[in-house]
Scaffold this motif. Sequence first.
Motif, PDB file in Angstrom:
ATOM      1  N   GLU A 176       0.844  -1.181   0.000  1.00 36.35           N
ATOM      2  CA  GLU A 176       0.000   0.000   0.000  1.00 36.35           C
ATOM      3  C   GLU A 176       0.884   1.238   0.000  1.00 36.35           C
ATOM      4  N   ALA A 177       0.507   2.203  -0.818  1.00 37.53           N
ATOM      5  CA  ALA A 177       1.366   3.377  -0.966  1.00 37.53           C
ATOM      6  C   ALA A 177       1.269   4.276   0.271  1.00 37.53           C
ATOM      7  N   ALA A 203       5.850   2.904  -1.399  1.00 43.35           N
ATOM      8  CA  ALA A 203       5.329   2.006  -0.371  1.00 43.35           C
ATOM      9  C   ALA A 203       6.432   1.704   0.634  1.00 43.35           C
ATOM     10  N   ARG A 204       6.021   1.163   1.766  1.00 47.45           N
ATOM     11  CA  ARG A 204       6.983   0.804   2.797  1.00 47.45           C
ATOM     12  C   ARG A 204       8.057  -0.122   2.223  1.00 47.45           C
ATOM     13  N   GLY A 205       9.289   0.134   2.582  1.00 47.23           N
ATOM     14  CA  GLY A 205      10.362  -0.718   2.103  1.00 47.23           C
ATOM     15  C   GLY A 205      10.924  -0.293   0.762  1.00 47.23           C
ATOM     16  N   GLU A 206      10.317   0.721   0.187  1.00 47.47           N
ATOM     17  CA  GLU A 206      10.788   1.165  -1.123  1.00 47.47           C
ATOM     18  C   GLU A 206      11.680   2.394  -1.013  1.00 47.47           C
ATOM     19  N   THR A 223      -2.613  15.640  -7.595  1.00 49.08           N
ATOM     20  CA  THR A 223      -2.925  15.428  -6.185  1.00 49.08           C
ATOM     21  C   THR A 223      -1.765  14.735  -5.486  1.00 49.08           C
ATOM     22  N   VAL A 224      -1.650  15.025  -4.216  1.00 51.69           N
ATOM     23  CA  VAL A 224      -0.665  14.356  -3.372  1.00 51.69           C
ATOM     24  C   VAL A 224      -1.433  13.757  -2.218  1.00 51.69           C
ATOM     25  N   SER A 225      -1.291  12.457  -2.012  1.00 52.27           N
ATOM     26  CA  SER A 225      -1.901  11.909  -0.808  1.00 52.27           C
ATOM     27  C   SER A 225      -0.839  11.167  -0.028  1.00 52.27           C
ATOM     28  N   CYS A 226      -0.883  11.363   1.247  1.00 46.90           N
ATOM     29  CA  CYS A 226       0.181  10.835   2.087  1.00 46.90           C
ATOM     30  C   CYS A 226      -0.438  10.272   3.344  1.00 46.90           C
ATOM     31  N   THR A 227      -0.141   9.011   3.639  1.00 44.25           N
ATOM     32  CA  THR A 227      -0.700   8.400   4.837  1.00 44.25           C
ATOM     33  C   THR A 227       0.371   8.211   5.900  1.00 44.25           C
ATOM     34  N   GLY A 235      10.421   1.867   6.790  1.00 42.33           N
ATOM     35  CA  GLY A 235       9.829   3.012   6.105  1.00 42.33           C
ATOM     36  C   GLY A 235      10.176   3.050   4.633  1.00 42.33           C
ATOM     37  N   ALA A 236       9.980   4.203   4.058  1.00 46.08           N
ATOM     38  CA  ALA A 236      10.261   4.395   2.641  1.00 46.08           C
ATOM     39  C   ALA A 236      11.134   5.638   2.471  1.00 46.08           C
TER      40      ALA A 236
END
Lengths: 453, 274
Positions: free
Chosen positions: A9-10, A55-58, A87-91, A201-202
Amino acid sequence: MNPAEPAGEALLSLRGVGKTYPARARGMARLARVVTRRPEQDGVRVLDGVDLDLARGEAVGIVGRNGAGKSTLLQIACGMLQPSDGTVSCTGRIAAMLELGAGFKPEFSGRENVVLNAALYGLDEAAIAERLPRIAAFADIGGYFDRPVSEYSSGMFARLAFAVCAHVDADILVVDEVLAVGDGAFQTKCRRFMEDFLTRGAVLFVSHDENLVLSVCNRAIWLEAGRPVASGAPQEVLRRYRHAVELGGGDGMAMPHAGERPQHPPLAGEDARRGRNAIAVSPFLADAPSHGNGGAIIDDVRFAGPDGRRLERLDGGETVALVFEGRALRDLERPIAGFIFRDRGGQNMFGDNTYLAYRDAPVAIEAGQRFRAVLEFDMPLLPDGIYSVAPSLIEGTQRNHVHLFWMEEALVLTVDGSPVSIGKIGVPTRIECDVLEDEDTAARPLVAARKSV
Amino acid sequence: MGGGIGLQAFWRPLETLLRNGQLYRRVLVRDIQSTFRGSALGLAWIVVIPLVLVAIYTFVFGMVLSSTFSIGTRTRIEVPLLFFTGLTVFGFFMEVVGRSPNFIRENAVYVKKIVFPLEILPWVLIGTALFKFAINFALLLVFLAVFTGGVPAGALMLPLVLVPFLLMTAGLSWLLAAVGTYVRDLPHAIQALAPIIMFISPIFYSVQQVPAPFATLYYANPLTFVLESVRGLLFFDTAPSAAGLLVFAAASLLVFAAGYAFFQRARPGFADVV
C-alpha cells in the motif's frame, strides 16, 4: 513513463503533479490571487505530470540535471509546496531532509539545536529526552555537542544534523542530496542507516551519487525539464540518463552545470595512455541555448584534424583546429568569429577571435552565403572535468559590436585521465633537483638533466 | 472568511496551539533566548529598556512640558507609573505588530525546508511579547504596591481587558504576517507608522484631555480602550463599562478569527514568495 507498481500500500502517492511558479513573484496582486484561489495563468512550468507511488520498504531515487524540478518535487511531496495540478496523498509521517541542519541556529549549542530540531520533526519531550544520548552517540562529535554550532566544522555540522534525522519517527524520509557529506566512515554509517530504515519506512531522495542510487534504490525516476522521462529499475534509468548527459542532448539543455554531472568514463580502457590528456568531444549540440540578433547562424562547430574531419578525441597539449561553419542571414560587413573555452563552473578559461587577424582586411559576407572560420590553438593540459566551447559571431569591433549569434555550449568536452594535479590548467614542466656544492653553484648550468612530464 | 464565521473559526487558532503545544514551547523559548543570547545584561534588558524610556518621557513630558494627567494624580510618582503602564501595553502591541510582517520570511526555513505548522509563528510573537509584558507588568504592580501602598482590587478585572486585547493583537499578527510575506513594503510602512501610533494613542496623556470632536475618534484606536481601562483600574478606581467590554471583546474575537482565517488562506502561496 511507466510507473512501476508499488509492492504494498502506498504511503505516499502523487498523481499528475505539476507545478507552475507564478510569473509575478510577490506583491498585493499575488496575495489577492492566492486568497481568492484563482488559478495561476502564466508562469514558469517546472514540473509536469509526475506520478509516483512510494510504499513501505521502497526507496525511489530521482535523478536529473539542475533545474529539472527534482527539489520542487521533493518539496511538493513533503507538503511544503502546493502543486499547481494533480494530487498528493500521504498516509505516513514524513521527515524532510531537504537541507542539513535546517533550523539550526549557530549561537546555540549542539544539544539545544538537537532538542529543537527533534521537536520540529515531531518528537515529544519524552522521546527527545530518551533519544538525546543516542543522537549524541550517532553524531560522535564528543565535547562539541555542548559547544555552539558556530564553532563546528562543516563535517561536524552535517553529522549532527543527520544524527537528528536518523532518530525521528518517520515513515517516509525525503532526502535532498544531503548524504554526500562527511568522511568515509560517516558515509558508511549513513548508508547503513538508510538500509536499516528501509525495513520500516520508505525513502524518496535526490542524489547525484550514482552508486548510492544503485545500492539503495528499488526504483529511479529521471526528470528532464520537469517531466519524467524514464522510470523503473535504477540501472536502466541511470544508463539512459547517463547516455543523454553524455550526448549533452536531452531537452535542449546542452550541459549540466557545476556539480551535476555524474561520474562516467567515456574513454574507459582503450585509451588510458598514461601521461596523456585524453579529451572526449561531444557532437555539435545544435539545441544549445543561443542568443543574438539573428544576423547569422552557426550550424556546425567541431574540432578538426588535418584533413578537416571531425575529431571525437583530442589530446591536451596538441595543436587543434576549432572550425565553425554557418550562414549569414543578411549582409555582414565586419563579422568576427570567436570562441570562449569554459570550465564546468562556467568560468572563462581562454578564448580568441578573428578580429585582429582581419582588422585591416575584414571579410564581408553576403546574405545567404555560407562561411567557415578556423581557429587553431594549442590545447592546454586540462584537469579531469567537463568543459564547454561557446562559439560566437559578432559584427563590429571588439569594443563596439552586436551579437549576431552566440551559443552557450556548442561542444562539451570531457577530460578523463589527466596529468594535471594542481590548478586549472597544466603546463609541461621540466624538473631537476641537485645538491649544491659551495663555490660552483654559479658555474653550473641551471638545467642539467630534464625529466619531461 | 471562507464561507462565514462559524464557531470553529474562533476555536481553530487555539486548537493548533494546543495540538502543537510542545513544539510551540520549544520554538517560543528559542525565540526569547535568541533575543538576548550573548548580551551581557541578557533578560535584564526587558526591564532596562522601558525604565529608560519612562525616565526620558517623565523628564520631557513631566518636567519640561509639565503636562499631567487631567484627573486626580495624587503623588509625583504616579506620573512615571502612568507612563510606564502605557508604555508596557503599547510595547506589547508594537512588538507583535512590528515583528509580524517580516516574521515568516525570517523563518523561511520553516516554510521551505521543514514541515512546520506555520500558523503558530504569530503565537510565538505573542508569547515572546507576553513574556516581556508580564515581567514589566509585575514590576509595575510592585512599584504600585510600594509607592501607593497597595494594588487596587480592580486589578482583578484586568484579564477582562487584557485577554481580548491579546486575541486582537494575535489576529492582527496573522493578518500582517500574511500580507507582509507578499508585500515587502509593509515592514517599512509599519516602521514609519510606529511613532505615529504611539502619539495618537493616549499613552502620555488621558483621552479626557483630547478635545471633544477627536475624543470619540480616539476610540477607533483599540489601544485607547485598553490604555484607558487599565489605567482606570490601577490608578483611578474606575472600571470600564460593561457595554465597552462587550463591544471590545466582540471586536477582538472577530479580528482574531478573521486574521487567522486570512493567514490560512494566504499560506499556500508562502513557499512561492519567500
